[in-house]
Design an enzyme around this catalytic site. Structure first.
Site, PDB file in Angstrom:
ATOM      1  N   SER A  21       0.975  -1.584  -0.456  1.00  0.00           N
ATOM      2  CA  SER A  21       0.361  -0.273   0.177  1.00  0.00           C
ATOM      3  C   SER A  21       0.980   0.395   0.134  1.00  0.00           C
ATOM      4  O   SER A  21       0.443   2.636  -0.693  1.00  0.00           O
ATOM      5  CB  SER A  21      -1.269   0.045   1.076  1.00  0.00           C
ATOM      6  OG  SER A  21      -1.709  -0.869   1.245  1.00  0.00           O
ATOM      7  N   LYS A  39      -8.381  -7.257  10.838  1.00  0.00           N
ATOM      8  CA  LYS A  39      -9.011  -6.564  10.222  1.00  0.00           C
ATOM      9  C   LYS A  39     -10.536  -7.441  11.006  1.00  0.00           C
ATOM     10  O   LYS A  39     -11.000  -6.597  10.298  1.00  0.00           O
ATOM     11  CB  LYS A  39      -9.447  -7.468   8.429  1.00  0.00           C
ATOM     12  CG  LYS A  39      -8.044  -7.497   7.847  1.00  0.00           C
ATOM     13  CD  LYS A  39      -8.348  -8.064   6.859  1.00  0.00           C
ATOM     14  CE  LYS A  39      -7.462  -7.930   5.544  1.00  0.00           C
ATOM     15  NZ  LYS A  39      -7.407  -8.449   3.791  1.00  0.00           N
ATOM     16  N   GLY A  90     -10.518 -22.721  -0.094  1.00  0.00           N
ATOM     17  CA  GLY A  90     -10.106 -22.621   0.941  1.00  0.00           C
ATOM     18  C   GLY A  90     -10.997 -22.078   1.936  1.00  0.00           C
ATOM     19  O   GLY A  90     -12.405 -21.610   1.183  1.00  0.00           O
ATOM     20  N   ALA A 145     -10.106 -14.280   3.401  1.00  0.00           N
ATOM     21  CA  ALA A 145     -10.273 -13.969   1.910  1.00  0.00           C
ATOM     22  C   ALA A 145     -11.484 -14.803   1.131  1.00  0.00           C
ATOM     23  O   ALA A 145     -12.225 -14.012  -0.429  1.00  0.00           O
ATOM     24  CB  ALA A 145      -8.474 -13.887   1.371  1.00  0.00           C
TER      25      ALA A 145
END
Length: 240
Positions: free
Chosen positions: A16, A65, A124, A128
């Protein structure tokens, strides 16, 4: 000065910060700075806003998060549904949490979709994967989740399942640098030119998962554009 940044711990490497420094330079955006804020505890989060009164927005990475959510005033619909925040905007004294992984994934996937991409396998079940599930729901694509412990296990994947699910999304870290020879244990021999392999990993640029797909004639895509687009989506949110 307008200040933006990234929280997480540790922040040894930050995509970032480099991305926004280059964006500000290339686009002639003046008066804006993007910094890393490696905080060892989420309890230090409120103090950031007190210490840096010019702070307008933050990106959030692991391990915060989910942990940051109780400190926020509002959540976007996507952040609520996913239960994770990676972008925060301060406006009128209120902190709003967003999830731009959804935007990044959707915008990078859509140009590649063909009419037959109606069913997906999501490899998964981590954080995510939740963003991918939300994106696919928004796009009207049905999905089946695959992991070592289920709902569907890798061992259960057969030719019929593989032929039917023509979009395969890897949300696991299998194949990420430095373990580049790893790949999700799916029966690649039952895939072909009708398939699209999308790997959220961007280092290496071509994962073993993608190599196996390409060898079967499938279209392949890595996660770099998703990363860029989710960063651009953060900028959109901070300037809305």
């Amino acid at each position: 000065m307008r200040l933006f940044g990234l929280i997480g711990f540790p922040l040894s490497h930050s995509f970032s910060k480099g991305f926004f420094a280059e964006k500000f330079r290339n686009e002639g955006i003046s008066g804006c700075v993007y910094e890393n804020f490696p905080i060892p505890s989420i309890e230090e989060f409120p103090g950031l806003w007190s210490q840096y009164t010019e702070l307008e927005g933050l990106n959030v990475t692991i391990p915060y998060k989910q942990a940051v959510i109780p400190y926020l005033d509002e959540l976007s619909d996507a952040a609520k549904a996913i239960g994770a925040v990676n972008c925060i905007r301060k406006k009128n004294g209120k902190l709003t949490g967003n999830n731009t992984d959804v935007t990044g994934f959707s915008r990078s996937l859509q140009p590649l979709l063909q009419p037959h991409h109606t069913k997906a396998l999501i490899l998964g079940t981590g954080g995510a994967a939740k963003a991918v599930k939300y994106s696919l729901e928004q796009l009207g694509i049905r999905y089946t989740e695959v992991s070592r412990s289920g709902p569907v296990t890798y061992d259960a994947l057969n030719e019929a399942i593989m032929r039917e699910h023509t979009l395969i999304v890897n949300t696991t870290p299998l194949g990420m640098y430095p373990n580049e020879i790893d790949a999700p244990p799916i029966p690649y021999e039952f895939t072909g030119a009708q398939h699209l392999f999308y790997d959220l990993i961007y280092n290496p640029a071509e994962t073993q998962f993608m190599k196996y797909g390409a060898a079967q004639g499938a279209a392949v895509k890595n996660g770099h554009e998703m990363l860029v687009l989710q960063a651009e989506a953060s900028w959109e949110i901070w300037n809305a």
